[in-house]
Write a protein that holds these residues in place. Structure first.
Motif, mmCIF file in Angstrom:
data_model
loop_
_atom_site.group_PDB
_atom_site.id
_atom_site.type_symbol
_atom_site.label_atom_id
_atom_site.label_comp_id
_atom_site.label_asym_id
_atom_site.label_seq_id
_atom_site.Cartn_x
_atom_site.Cartn_y
_atom_site.Cartn_z
ATOM 1 N N SER A 115 0.112 1.382 4.909
ATOM 2 C CA SER A 115 1.305 1.057 5.703
ATOM 3 C C SER A 115 2.500 1.853 5.208
ATOM 4 O O SER A 115 3.257 2.423 6.007
ATOM 5 C CB SER A 115 1.625 -0.443 5.607
ATOM 6 O OG SER A 115 0.612 -1.217 6.192
ATOM 7 N N PHE A 116 2.696 1.888 3.880
ATOM 8 C CA PHE A 116 3.803 2.667 3.323
ATOM 9 C C PHE A 116 3.663 4.143 3.705
ATOM 10 O O PHE A 116 4.637 4.796 4.075
ATOM 11 C CB PHE A 116 3.829 2.539 1.795
ATOM 12 C CG PHE A 116 4.339 1.217 1.297
ATOM 13 C CD1 PHE A 116 5.132 0.398 2.088
ATOM 14 C CD2 PHE A 116 4.039 0.791 0.009
ATOM 15 C CE1 PHE A 116 5.615 -0.815 1.626
ATOM 16 C CE2 PHE A 116 4.519 -0.424 -0.474
ATOM 17 C CZ PHE A 116 5.305 -1.224 0.335
ATOM 18 N N LEU A 117 2.438 4.659 3.619
ATOM 19 C CA LEU A 117 2.224 6.077 3.890
ATOM 20 C C LEU A 117 2.486 6.403 5.357
ATOM 21 O O LEU A 117 3.220 7.338 5.683
ATOM 22 C CB LEU A 117 0.788 6.461 3.508
ATOM 23 C CG LEU A 117 0.451 7.951 3.574
ATOM 24 C CD1 LEU A 117 1.292 8.743 2.594
ATOM 25 C CD2 LEU A 117 -1.017 8.191 3.293
ATOM 26 N N LEU A 118 1.899 5.591 6.272
ATOM 27 C CA LEU A 118 2.078 5.850 7.697
ATOM 28 C C LEU A 118 3.533 5.700 8.093
ATOM 29 O O LEU A 118 4.069 6.512 8.858
ATOM 30 C CB LEU A 118 1.203 4.885 8.510
ATOM 31 C CG LEU A 118 -0.303 5.145 8.417
ATOM 32 C CD1 LEU A 118 -1.074 4.037 9.099
ATOM 33 C CD2 LEU A 118 -0.639 6.500 9.041
ATOM 34 N N GLY A 119 4.186 4.664 7.567
ATOM 35 C CA GLY A 119 5.610 4.480 7.853
ATOM 36 C C GLY A 119 6.436 5.626 7.297
ATOM 37 O O GLY A 119 7.376 6.105 7.933
ATOM 38 N N GLY A 120 6.041 6.077 6.101
ATOM 39 C CA GLY A 120 6.792 7.131 5.427
ATOM 40 C C GLY A 120 6.688 8.487 6.113
ATOM 41 O O GLY A 120 7.572 9.333 5.977
ATOM 42 N N PHE A 121 5.587 8.698 6.869
ATOM 43 C CA PHE A 121 5.470 9.950 7.613
ATOM 44 C C PHE A 121 6.517 10.010 8.723
ATOM 45 O O PHE A 121 6.988 11.076 9.086
ATOM 46 C CB PHE A 121 4.076 10.070 8.244
ATOM 47 C CG PHE A 121 3.031 10.513 7.258
ATOM 48 C CD1 PHE A 121 3.376 11.272 6.147
ATOM 49 C CD2 PHE A 121 1.695 10.167 7.433
ATOM 50 C CE1 PHE A 121 2.419 11.691 5.239
ATOM 51 C CE2 PHE A 121 0.729 10.587 6.519
ATOM 52 C CZ PHE A 121 1.100 11.342 5.426
ATOM 53 N N LYS A 122 6.881 8.839 9.250
ATOM 54 C CA LYS A 122 7.796 8.813 10.391
ATOM 55 C C LYS A 122 9.243 8.573 9.974
ATOM 56 O O LYS A 122 10.168 9.061 10.608
ATOM 57 C CB LYS A 122 7.346 7.707 11.355
ATOM 58 C CG LYS A 122 7.061 8.226 12.754
ATOM 59 C CD LYS A 122 6.510 7.163 13.641
ATOM 60 C CE LYS A 122 7.096 7.192 15.019
ATOM 61 N NZ LYS A 122 6.503 6.183 15.879
ATOM 62 N N TYR A 123 9.455 7.803 8.914
ATOM 63 C CA TYR A 123 10.810 7.465 8.488
ATOM 64 C C TYR A 123 11.018 7.915 7.040
ATOM 65 O O TYR A 123 10.135 7.744 6.207
ATOM 66 C CB TYR A 123 11.045 5.959 8.616
ATOM 67 C CG TYR A 123 10.853 5.454 10.014
ATOM 68 C CD1 TYR A 123 11.899 5.476 10.934
ATOM 69 C CD2 TYR A 123 9.607 4.987 10.435
ATOM 70 C CE1 TYR A 123 11.718 5.042 12.235
ATOM 71 C CE2 TYR A 123 9.409 4.549 11.732
ATOM 72 C CZ TYR A 123 10.469 4.582 12.633
ATOM 73 O OH TYR A 123 10.283 4.165 13.914
ATOM 74 N N HIS A 124 12.198 8.452 6.775
ATOM 75 C CA HIS A 124 12.470 9.020 5.448
ATOM 76 C C HIS A 124 12.402 7.937 4.360
ATOM 77 O O HIS A 124 11.685 8.085 3.369
ATOM 78 C CB HIS A 124 13.836 9.695 5.458
ATOM 79 C CG HIS A 124 14.076 10.569 4.278
ATOM 80 N ND1 HIS A 124 13.362 11.717 4.048
ATOM 81 C CD2 HIS A 124 14.929 10.456 3.232
ATOM 82 C CE1 HIS A 124 13.777 12.288 2.931
ATOM 83 N NE2 HIS A 124 14.725 11.531 2.416
ATOM 84 N N VAL A 125 13.165 6.876 4.538
ATOM 85 C CA VAL A 125 13.123 5.731 3.623
ATOM 86 C C VAL A 125 13.073 4.480 4.475
ATOM 87 O O VAL A 125 13.808 4.358 5.450
ATOM 88 C CB VAL A 125 14.369 5.680 2.705
ATOM 89 C CG1 VAL A 125 14.354 4.418 1.860
ATOM 90 C CG2 VAL A 125 14.435 6.906 1.807
ATOM 91 N N GLN A 126 12.175 3.557 4.139
ATOM 92 C CA GLN A 126 12.082 2.299 4.890
ATOM 93 C C GLN A 126 12.484 1.140 3.990
ATOM 94 O O GLN A 126 12.158 1.108 2.809
ATOM 95 C CB GLN A 126 10.651 2.090 5.387
ATOM 96 C CG GLN A 126 10.253 3.070 6.471
ATOM 97 C CD GLN A 126 8.878 2.743 7.036
ATOM 98 O OE1 GLN A 126 7.877 2.825 6.355
ATOM 99 N NE2 GLN A 126 8.839 2.358 8.290
#
Lengths: 364, 364, 364
Positions: A115-126
């Motif tokens: 989840s962190f990885l997939l989110g991180g591909f799209k958003y710089h910092v979540q």
């Protein structure tokens, strides 16, 4: 119902639903075609997981992410519970324990990390609600202590350990269920305001009406459970054909496929910048298995199994659960995530998977 | 003195003070009535603990919560020190070590957890000074490493371990006392401003004058110590009558009664929303036992015991101390508390207590 | 070059550079004078370390502290790599492993703790970039898991462990190198803004031009490596003369002298209130050894050693690496430091050193 059919028509992934009846038919006609059944059941679980994901999001849209996540975890883990009950009835305690330990570690590390990885591909910092993450990590830590103590005592003092493990396991099971109930009281009742989301994404698809969503949740979960049974029956034989060890199958394969439904939801949440949902599903699911599914199995084993089951795990599994929980505690402490945090968590999982893959069959 | 009598007249709990002389008389007349002496000594310790609590709060009101907490911990642990010295003189190293390990775990988990729970019943969310909590948790972590290493080396390499444990224990004891002294220098002298309370409660009862408070602190601590000795002599026999294992008695019962005085102060602080006081007492008391009481006992054992004592503990106790410290580190990280945090910490303690209760007598 | 000579003339410490040729000459003339060679090589490493420190700071002044720290760690660890490669070629796997474990623990605890302590003597409270510290601590945690798992599996199940350790070690080595590379990508490329310093000190000496700085970095690192080889050859014999155990020598002495260059930089940064630089060097160096040096040695051992090397360490060393990493994770969590934090971290190191000093020669 029309809405559901419309959804299916527009989403090519859901066309895979055709494999659901195919699995059942194949099982009736060719029950010994294990490798085929294995492939078919995986293909059937994927679209069911996708539907479950959408239904859960529809409910979550009405109830807030944390509650939606809890709900998702509860229903998603029905799969694991059904699988384990089947194995329990057959007296396969090794498989039950491996799938419990594997589900905890897979949810804590793989689901969270991806989840962190997939989110991180799209958003710089979540950012996500760290209060909520800390509650889940705290519950998980508690469960880890409960699973660790019987094994630690047994290693420290084998004679004493053997004498008390069974009685101790029942006591610990009751304790964990009480803690789980109090955790629900806390997060859904007395302090629910702490579990509001840190920030919402842009919305996504139109949610289903609540009635349809709930009905879909229930029905699809049942189908997942039925298909999962075929999957479990075929997976060991199929694994041998593919050259995998039993430890790897129980810990990794069963856990990954058993958690496919929740993963679809968690990953979709991460890509919509709703990391609260993802973290809630991943850690909530792990702590639910540890605090609810595992103790229920211990208590139920007095009624349906050939002999009672205890909470003493293979020492290597205990080390992995402990390190997985510690990873989750350290990582969720900041309430912020980037792609590299996902990489770190996934790497820990990869180390475990690699170790289990090379373990000789005799072990675990 | 008048003030003291007035206090006693108005507080029904203090009427139990009558049991203090009763304990001593009964011990003279019927020294073999262990179960009776056990019950009487517990009844006598409770009011003494309550008085100690009020006296400490009076001093704390003058000196700030952190210093008051430290003072309380120092005086409160005189009890544990006196008990341990008595056991040491008799060569009962098992009991000494069990009560040290038990006091660390009980203060870290039970006292901290119950403070969070009691405070959480009255206040929705409580805040406390996390800098102070982190210092205490850090000291505790250091002590845990010192207690863990001799045991870890022994298990990793039994021959090497046996050869070095005694010499190593003396070195570690000196190191821990130095660390304890530097910690006092830090918190009372060079960085005392960091230890100011996060927020004060509404006040509570009128504090005693400082002279009376100090005199009461000293006198009551002495009485607690004397009664505690009767308690320790009777507890093992009484425990057998109640069907408890020696491990459970040393680890849980002795630690709970020995820490009753500090618990009264910590719980009262929590209910007055002065959680700084509670956390300071709980963690300060635990780290004082680990960093001061335990090393002093090792050094003193060269003079008063039949043979020197080392710092190698029963492996199960080491695991519990390590997990207890880790729990405290993770929990105090946020500086916020709710009732459920208390539940989580208490549950970890309950897991330990349950395990020790079922351990066969041969162990530990 | 003129600038370099001017620097040497004004800094009395650099006059020790005269010992560099003395070491080489003495080694040629009296190769068996181990104690003399040991003392000379230490005297020669100190000024080289000081020059390396200044050169690194000059580069860091141009590139930002985090990048400078990384650079420093990379060049500083060339020493450890060269030492280990020499030992590997001779098949001395015990020494290689002891120096790897020792370098991780020494950088994590001694370098970090002493930086906090030295900085704390000059500044009341120091702040540093905790995002950067957390990344390094996270990488270190990952590496610890990778080093822990083969040992944990072996202890849990000796037969299984022995069968898979070698193959598993190669897999883990590749995994760690990939993680190290992704960590560089993250900190130098995609999220470099997170690694900006929290606050800068007042400046210090005028930096060298970048060309001179880079040339000095390279040249001095080479000299350090050459002198270190003499040091390693002489240290075991000299240690016997001084009465130290091999475990202590490998773990503590080799690691302290091997890391002297980085320590000079880290301590100088701490005293200039640039704790970002210090923390970056200490944790960066530790994680680089764990994630890069150790796996490279495993892979290289297939080409240059008599037999392949694995990643299974002496259990005591694994416990120390785990506790050291946990200490770093807990301590760097707040992003603030005082002298007492340094004391706590150094005390943990002192416990390890004291234990290793008394370990019988047979062990490790």
């Amino acid at each position: 119902m029309n809405l559901l059919l419309k959804e299916i028509r527009h989403n090519p992934l859901l066309w895979l639903l055709v494999f659901v009846p195919v699995v059942f038919v194949t099982e009736k006609l060719k029950p010994e075609a294990h490798t085929l059944l294995f492939v078919l059941s995986v293909l059937a679980i994927v679209p069911l997981a996708a539907m479950l994901s959408h239904a859960t999001e529809s409910v979550a849209a009405k109830t807030g992410d944390a509650v939606g996540g809890l709900l998702n975890a509860t229903l998603g883990n029905l799969t694991e519970l059904v699988i384990a009950l089947t194995a329990l009835r057959a007296g396969q305690y090794m498989l039950v324990k491996a799938s419990i330990a594997g589900a905890i570690v897979t949810n804590t590390l793989f689901m969270l990390g991806a989840s962190f990885l997939l989110g991180g591909f799209k958003y710089h910092v979540q950012e996500y609600n760290r209060v909520s993450a800390r509650l889940q990590a705290g519950l998980l830590f508690l469960a880890t202590v409960a699973l660790l103590i019987p094994s630690a005592i047994s290693r420290a003092d084998p004679v004493a350990g053997a004498a008390i493990t069974q009685k101790l396991s029942v006591g610990l099971a009751v304790l964990l269920i009480v803690a789980y109930g109090l955790g629900m009281l806390f997060s859904l009742k007395t302090h629910r305001e702490l579990f509001a989301s840190a920030e919402h994404g842009e919305g996504g698809e139109a949610p289903w009406p609540i009635g349809l969503a709930l009905a879909t949740l229930a029905g699809v979960t049942l189908l997942v459970a039925l298909v999962s049974e075929v999957f479990v029956e075929s997976v060991q034989k199929a694994a041998e054909a593919f050259g995998m060890t039993p430890a790897f199958v129980g810990f990794i394969i069963v856990a990954l496929v058993g958690g496919a439904a929740e993963m679809a939801s968690a990953f979709s949440g991460a890509r919509k910048n709703r990391l609260d949902l993802s973290v809630g599903i991943a850690l909530g699911s792990a702590s639910q298995i540890a605090l609810f599914v595992a103790p229920v199995l211990v208590l139920v084993s007095y009624f349906i199994g050939p002999t009672p089951m205890d909470l003493q795990f293979w020492p290597g599994a205990v080390v992995m659960i402990f390190l997985g929980t510690l990873t989750a505690c350290l990582v969720t402490n900041s309430g912020r995530s980037t792609w590299f945090v996902g990489v770190l968590v996934l790497m820990v999982y990869a180390i475990f998977a690699m170790t289990l893959y090379q373990l000789p069959p005799r072990s675990q």
